[in-house]
Each structure stands twice: as C-alpha cells, then as structure tokens.
Design an enzyme around this catalytic site. Sequence first.
Site, PDB file in Angstrom:
ATOM      1  N   GLU A  22       9.085  16.565  15.377  1.00 11.44           N
ATOM      2  CA  GLU A  22       9.563  16.297  14.026  1.00 11.44           C
ATOM      3  C   GLU A  22       8.850  17.228  13.045  1.00 11.44           C
ATOM      4  OE1 GLU A  22       8.513  12.560  12.068  1.00 11.44           O
ATOM      5  OE2 GLU A  22      10.617  12.372  11.518  1.00 11.44           O
ATOM      6  N   LYS A  37       0.880  -1.188   0.000  1.00 10.18           N
ATOM      7  CA  LYS A  37       0.000   0.000   0.000  1.00 10.18           C
ATOM      8  C   LYS A  37       0.902   1.218   0.000  1.00 10.18           C
ATOM      9  CE  LYS A  37      -2.014   2.918   2.082  1.00 10.18           C
ATOM     10  NZ  LYS A  37      -1.768   4.337   1.699  1.00 10.18           N
ATOM     11  N   CYS A  59      13.422  10.550   7.685  1.00 12.73           N
ATOM     12  CA  CYS A  59      13.184  10.159   9.086  1.00 12.73           C
ATOM     13  C   CYS A  59      14.422  10.397   9.935  1.00 12.73           C
ATOM     14  CB  CYS A  59      12.768   8.711   9.156  1.00 12.73           C
ATOM     15  SG  CYS A  59      13.871   7.620   8.276  1.00 12.73           S
ATOM     16  N   GLU A  72       8.893   1.453  11.545  1.00 14.19           N
ATOM     17  CA  GLU A  72       9.979   2.421  11.367  1.00 14.19           C
ATOM     18  C   GLU A  72       9.319   3.789  11.368  1.00 14.19           C
ATOM     19  OE1 GLU A  72      12.973   1.448  11.350  1.00 14.19           O
ATOM     20  OE2 GLU A  72      12.901  -0.630  10.680  1.00 14.19           O
TER      21      GLU A  72
END
Length: 493
Positions: A395, A189, A298, A264
Amino acid sequence: MSTSAKSIAPAVVAQNVRHDLLIDGQRVPALSGRYFDTLNPASGAQIAQVAEADAQDVDIAVRSSRAALEGDWGQMRASERGMLMMKFADAIRSAQDELIDLESLDSGKPVAAIRRQDLPAVLDTLVYYAGMADKINGQVIPTRNDALTYTVREPVGVVGAIVPWNFPLMIGMWKIAPALACGCTVVLKPAEITPLTALRLGELALEAGIPGGVLNVVPGFGKTAGQALVDHPDVDKVTFTGSPTVGRQILRSAAGNLKRVTLELGGKSANIIFPDADLDAASRAAAAGIFFNSGQVCSAGSRILVHQSVYDEVVERVAARARAIRVGDPQDAATGMGPLISQVQMQRVLDYIEVGRREGARLVTGGARHGERGYFVTPTVFAGVAPQMRISQEEIFGPVAAMIPFADEEDALRIANGTVYSLAAGVWTADIARAHRFTRRLKAGTVWVNTFGPTDVRLPWGGSRDSGFGREHGEMAIENFTEPKVVWINTGR
Ligand code: NAD
C-alpha cells in the site's frame, strides 16, 4: 501565548492559538503542559499548537466517559439521545463552512472535495444513526412453556475511537455516531497530524446539548495517547482505522482486559477492466479511484488491471486524465488534488516511485514532487507493472496507479486476489454473467460493478485479512457497540 481557544475557527487558527484537550465538557491543557505543532500540508507552515495528551490525560478522559455513561447519558431515553444527535447534526450544518476550512487547512484536502463528499457523509452518518437510537431492539425468542425468554441490547460501555488522518471528520463520525446511538460514551483520539476538526466536533456536540464526558477528545501521539487508550482497563471497546502494523499492535494490547476490537486497515484494491466495458467511463473512474484524496484512501483503486487487448488504450486514457488533474492550493475551489499529508508521507511515496522504476515498470506520467513548497506529488501512472512488484503488492497511500495487463478471467482473478489485502475491488464489463462470477470470486468486503468508490452509511464497510475485521456502517455497526443480554423469566406453567 498560552490562551486557550474557546472555538477553533480558522480565524483563530490563523492567530496560532493553542488548542487544549476536550475532557468532561471543558477545554483543558494536558497535565504535562506539553503542546505539539500541527502543520498545513500545502505550505509546511505551522497552523496551531495542540495540547499533547498522554496516559494521565487519557485516564482522566476515560473516567469522565465512564461517569457520563453511568450518569445522565446512561439514564436518558433512547429517543432523547436520538434528538440530541439530530441537534448535533444541526450544529455541524451551521458550522459547516468553518469545518470545511479547518479540515482543508489541517489535512490538505481540497475544499471542493470536503464540501462535496466528506461533510455530506458526516451529516448522513449522524442523521442515520440518530434515527436508529430508539430502534435498537431485542427479540422475544420462545423457548419453553414455563418461561418468557428475550434479549435486550445494552451499550458496550466506554469506547476508544482511534482514527487516521485521511478523512478526519468522516471517519471520526463513522465511529462516534453509532456509538452514541447505542448509548455508549466515546474517547476520541484523532491522528496527531489532523487534530483540529475532532476538537471542533467535540465542541459542537456540547453546543447541541450532549452532556460533557459523552464525547471526550484527546489529541496526542499514537505510541502514548493511542496506546494508553488501548491499554486502559476501563475501556470496553476499541474501534480503529489505520495501518495494519498498528492494527496488530492494538489487537495485542487489547488482550489485557479482552476489549472488543474492530479494525479497518489498509488495502491494495484492484479495479479490473474488460474490453467489453465502457472504456471511457472505466478510465475516468479508474483515475478518480486512485487520485481522489491524493490516493490517501484505504479503498483506493491502486491496481488497475486491464485486459491486454485494450491495455495500451486504457493506459493512455488514464494517463491523460492524470495529466489533466489540477494539483494545487486546497483552499482554491477549482483544485482537483491537494498535497500529501506530510513530508514523511511525500518522501514515502517518492521512494515507492523510485522502487517502481528500479523494478522495471514504465513511468507513463508524473513521478515527481510538484512545486517546492508543501508536500505535493504529481499524479503518477506506471504501466507494464507485474503482479509481484512491490508497487503492486504494498500500500503506497499516494497518487500512484499500477497498471497491470491480464490475459483472461482466471489471470485477472489470480492477480486481483493476490495480495494480503481484502478491502474492495471493482469490475468493469457489459457481461452480466461475468460480473456475477467476479463478485462471487473476488476477495473483498465491497465489490463495485461498473463503478468504483461509492460508499454509503447504510451498507456494511470493512474487509478481511490485512484489511482488518468487523464491519462499520449500517445495522451491523450496532453489534459493535452493544452487548446482548438474555433475560429468562420463570413464568411457571
Ligand atoms: P496509523 O496506523 O499510523 O495511525 C492511525 C491512528 O492510530 C492515529 O491516530 C495514530 O496516532 C494511532 N496510533 C499509532 N500507533 C498507535 C498505537 N501503538 N496504539 C494506539 N494508537 C496508535 O495510520 P495512518 O498512517 O494514520 O493512516 C493510514 C492507514 O489507515 C492506511 O494504512 C490506510 O489504508 C488506513 N485506512 C483504512 C481505512 C479503512 O476503512 N479500512 C480508512 C482510512 C485509512
């Protein structure tokens, strides 16, 4: 305009053809008949329409992947699986120009960066795991004189792979390659913002001779297609890269049939610069560490911690590098930084810049939208950032560096470890003892010393706390996609 594209080469994309799901070796429309737009982030213009999978389509894809697992793919010799994966790599290599263009068009990533970084990593990952397909061994473990006892590793089953938009091809392959090497089948996906290269990858797998159903691709939205995949009782394992919020949701949903999960998630990585470091190299890497891929990484070095004795100098060096970055058209080979992925992401980053200003950080450079078309933000450097400010804790996922001064080692460690994330960290020093002290005490899945950012498929990748759990890459990934079985044979004495 209901023709389905056989291939989704950029030329076809330019004609704005609709792109269907890829299930069981066929391009098929979603059962609902719905399509969604995918946009070019450099212009905001629609580039294509993509079939929108929902729970019904995901169910069909999972059934197809189950059938493939129990059919040819499951029966195939491991070495043959490896050979087909090598052919898949050949097919990707032959189609690389098209893939690079498509990825750039859909994600806004500069073509030069995809050619230099993403595409080679995709091939390296696939070839590495192709070679591993027939080396997934069990162990003979002696126990008693009347028994032969050993382990084998069997495929975990049908894998649901859910990926984000920042490295669609590369992160997709991080999941596909080890899963296929282990003999699993995959329902992929892709992120709804970047579905095009995933569909093309699925086609290339078929062209290489990988049987239909082994890699199904179901573009759609997270709350519908993604959620359906995670909820599905016949999916054995979910491998997810994305935000901590969705990671938590996935973990809750996976409880239904106790799916195995690897996550993750995000990061707020610290890049720590001591006065004895090569300041030129450190500043160059610090700027690249936050501005690469427009900061949508990331493991971006979004917090640059600098010893107070060289703080002003390093701030100026990083700011100079930021000002020198050529921001612009991702399709231009000379472009250093492209747009952010979407209007929403651009606004989020601009809001964070406002937050930084209000919190009292000093804006050294950048801090604004670049141009009026597309979703560009200028490379931004904040100095005088305090560790508890939101721009130092949260973040941002954009080209915003928070430069934080520190007084001594303890101070640096306290600041570096003082967020909810533990993905990566960097330390710059000429003192080897200090380098070792820091690698021991930094909370991170990867610590870079006198460099920042390189990854390699041979090395485990992942984090802990809000950065998730489990490791991708290397031999560790084999554990993610296999189930050990113990065999105990009564041999008599
Ligand atoms: P996101 O979590 O919003 O979406 C990621 C994927 O999850 C998309 O495909 C989305 O459709 C899907 N999704 C959303 N809701 C879902 C649900 N309820 N159930 C199942 N699937 C769902 O993240 P994003 O905004 O696309 O990506 C950015 C995030 O990814 C950042 O936080 C970044 O740090 C993280 N990231 C981590 C790594 C890593 O290796 N640790 C790498 C890249 C990105």
